[in-house]
Structure formats: C-alpha cells, structure tokens
Design a protein around this motif. Structure first.
Motif, PDB file in Angstrom:
ATOM      1  N   ALA A  42      44.385 -33.076 -13.651  1.00 46.94           N
ATOM      2  CA  ALA A  42      43.165 -32.521 -14.258  1.00 46.94           C
ATOM      3  C   ALA A  42      42.767 -33.264 -15.525  1.00 46.94           C
ATOM      4  CB  ALA A  42      43.351 -31.041 -14.555  1.00 46.94           C
ATOM      5  N   SER A  43      43.734 -33.697 -16.308  1.00 52.36           N
ATOM      6  CA  SER A  43      43.433 -34.416 -17.546  1.00 52.36           C
ATOM      7  C   SER A  43      42.774 -35.766 -17.251  1.00 52.36           C
ATOM      8  CB  SER A  43      44.715 -34.615 -18.346  1.00 52.36           C
ATOM      9  OG  SER A  43      44.466 -35.360 -19.504  1.00 52.36           O
ATOM     10  N   ALA A  44      43.341 -36.502 -16.303  1.00 55.10           N
ATOM     11  CA  ALA A  44      42.764 -37.798 -15.921  1.00 55.10           C
ATOM     12  C   ALA A  44      41.378 -37.609 -15.309  1.00 55.10           C
ATOM     13  CB  ALA A  44      43.680 -38.522 -14.943  1.00 55.10           C
ATOM     14  N   GLU A  45      41.219 -36.537 -14.536  1.00 56.52           N
ATOM     15  CA  GLU A  45      39.909 -36.266 -13.938  1.00 56.52           C
ATOM     16  C   GLU A  45      38.863 -36.019 -15.012  1.00 56.52           C
ATOM     17  OE1 GLU A  45      37.529 -32.983 -11.245  1.00 56.52           O
ATOM     18  OE2 GLU A  45      39.705 -32.768 -11.479  1.00 56.52           O
ATOM     19  N   ALA A  46      39.224 -35.218 -16.012  1.00 57.16           N
ATOM     20  CA  ALA A  46      38.276 -34.910 -17.093  1.00 57.16           C
ATOM     21  C   ALA A  46      37.867 -36.181 -17.835  1.00 57.16           C
ATOM     22  CB  ALA A  46      38.875 -33.893 -18.048  1.00 57.16           C
ATOM     23  N   GLY A  47      38.841 -37.042 -18.116  1.00 57.37           N
ATOM     24  CA  GLY A  47      38.529 -38.296 -18.801  1.00 57.37           C
ATOM     25  C   GLY A  47      37.635 -39.194 -17.965  1.00 57.37           C
ATOM     26  N   ALA A  48      37.913 -39.263 -16.679  1.00 51.09           N
ATOM     27  CA  ALA A  48      37.105 -40.090 -15.786  1.00 51.09           C
ATOM     28  C   ALA A  48      35.690 -39.538 -15.675  1.00 51.09           C
ATOM     29  CB  ALA A  48      37.755 -40.176 -14.412  1.00 51.09           C
ATOM     30  N   ARG A  49      35.570 -38.236 -15.605  1.00 51.73           N
ATOM     31  CA  ARG A  49      34.228 -37.634 -15.532  1.00 51.73           C
ATOM     32  C   ARG A  49      33.450 -37.878 -16.823  1.00 51.73           C
ATOM     33  NH1 ARG A  49      33.276 -34.957 -10.944  1.00 51.73           N
ATOM     34  NH2 ARG A  49      35.057 -34.199  -9.746  1.00 51.73           N
ATOM     35  N   ARG A  50      34.134 -37.913 -17.962  1.00 50.71           N
ATOM     36  CA  ARG A  50      33.451 -38.249 -19.222  1.00 50.71           C
ATOM     37  C   ARG A  50      32.930 -39.680 -19.175  1.00 50.71           C
ATOM     38  NH1 ARG A  50      37.508 -34.994 -21.362  1.00 50.71           N
ATOM     39  NH2 ARG A  50      38.875 -36.783 -21.740  1.00 50.71           N
ATOM     40  N   ARG A  51      33.710 -40.591 -18.585  1.00 52.25           N
ATOM     41  CA  ARG A  51      33.267 -41.987 -18.466  1.00 52.25           C
ATOM     42  C   ARG A  51      32.087 -42.118 -17.494  1.00 52.25           C
ATOM     43  NH1 ARG A  51      38.520 -42.265 -19.439  1.00 52.25           N
ATOM     44  NH2 ARG A  51      39.281 -42.409 -17.307  1.00 52.25           N
ATOM     45  N   VAL A  52      32.107 -41.346 -16.417  1.00 55.37           N
ATOM     46  CA  VAL A  52      30.965 -41.340 -15.494  1.00 55.37           C
ATOM     47  C   VAL A  52      29.717 -40.893 -16.247  1.00 55.37           C
ATOM     48  CG1 VAL A  52      29.922 -40.169 -13.498  1.00 55.37           C
ATOM     49  CG2 VAL A  52      32.275 -41.008 -13.367  1.00 55.37           C
ATOM     50  N   HIS A  53      29.848 -39.812 -16.992  1.00 57.88           N
ATOM     51  CA  HIS A  53      28.698 -39.283 -17.744  1.00 57.88           C
ATOM     52  C   HIS A  53      28.200 -40.319 -18.755  1.00 57.88           C
ATOM     53  CE1 HIS A  53      26.056 -36.359 -19.592  1.00 57.88           C
ATOM     54  NE2 HIS A  53      26.570 -36.685 -20.763  1.00 57.88           N
ATOM     55  N   ALA A  54      29.125 -40.946 -19.490  1.00 60.33           N
ATOM     56  CA  ALA A  54      28.731 -41.950 -20.489  1.00 60.33           C
ATOM     57  C   ALA A  54      27.979 -43.106 -19.844  1.00 60.33           C
ATOM     58  CB  ALA A  54      29.966 -42.456 -21.233  1.00 60.33           C
ATOM     59  N   ALA A  55      28.440 -43.552 -18.690  1.00 60.76           N
ATOM     60  CA  ALA A  55      27.767 -44.655 -18.002  1.00 60.76           C
ATOM     61  C   ALA A  55      26.376 -44.239 -17.544  1.00 60.76           C
ATOM     62  CB  ALA A  55      28.594 -45.123 -16.807  1.00 60.76           C
ATOM     63  N   LYS A  56      26.247 -43.033 -17.022  1.00 60.76           N
ATOM     64  CA  LYS A  56      24.946 -42.571 -16.541  1.00 60.76           C
ATOM     65  C   LYS A  56      23.970 -42.369 -17.706  1.00 60.76           C
ATOM     66  CE  LYS A  56      24.636 -40.256 -12.652  1.00 60.76           C
ATOM     67  NZ  LYS A  56      24.124 -41.324 -11.824  1.00 60.76           N
ATOM     68  N   VAL A  57      24.473 -41.898 -18.845  1.00 61.56           N
ATOM     69  CA  VAL A  57      23.612 -41.778 -20.031  1.00 61.56           C
ATOM     70  C   VAL A  57      23.154 -43.166 -20.458  1.00 61.56           C
ATOM     71  CG1 VAL A  57      23.562 -41.174 -22.490  1.00 61.56           C
ATOM     72  CG2 VAL A  57      24.524 -39.569 -20.834  1.00 61.56           C
ATOM     73  N   ALA A  58      24.085 -44.114 -20.520  1.00 59.22           N
ATOM     74  CA  ALA A  58      23.746 -45.477 -20.936  1.00 59.22           C
ATOM     75  C   ALA A  58      22.711 -46.110 -20.009  1.00 59.22           C
ATOM     76  CB  ALA A  58      24.999 -46.340 -20.991  1.00 59.22           C
TER      77      ALA A  58
END
Length: 87
Positions: A42-58
């Motif tokens: 779950a921790s790795a998933e949360a971090g990966a989802r934050r990176r997905v969000h950051a990329a989509k915002v960018a």
C-alpha cells in the motif's frame, strides 16, 4: 468528450521533448502502481499514485486547466513537474 465524459488533453504548448519525458515518467509511475498492487504494498502504491498525479498535472491533464493559465504559469507547471519527477 469520450463516452459522454470530458477528457483533458495534454497542454499543446509543452515542447515535444519535454512532453515525451513527462509521458515516460507517467508510464513508469503507472507501471509502479501495477507492481505495488500485485505485491500488496500500500505504501509503494500511494507513492506511485502520487507520481502519476504529478505527471498528469505537469502535462496539464489535471489541476488548473492549461487554457486558463498564462504562458508563464504553464511553463512553471511543466518545469515543476520535471523537477518533482526527476524526469
């Protein structure tokens, strides 16, 4: 509109090389989500989802719509995304 739902496109003002780097970071983050889900981490998933969000915002696909931003704000958005993602 796709299937009655609005989908936001990538900001067309992002230089092609920058957009490619951001898309590569997005795809890597999505793959990380899959690996984390399969591992039940779950921790790795949360971090990966934050990176997905950051990329989509960018890319301009989430957050303040790119068409409502000034050229300077748009550039700051994608540069901040590159820095955050290490892309």
């Amino acid at each position: 509109m796709i299937g009655g739902r609005r989908w936001r496109a990538t900001d067309p003002e992002i230089p092609a090389d920058v957009a490619a780097r951001l898309r590569k970071a997005l795809m890597a983050a999505r793959a990380e989500v899959g690996r984390a889900l399969r591992a039940g981490d779950a921790s790795a998933e949360a971090g990966a989802r934050r990176r997905v969000h950051a990329a989509k915002v960018a890319l301009g696909e989430r957050g303040t719509p790119w068409w409502e931003q000034t050229p300077q704000q748009r550039r700051q958005r994608w540069e901040a995304g590159l820095a955050q993602l290490g892309a």
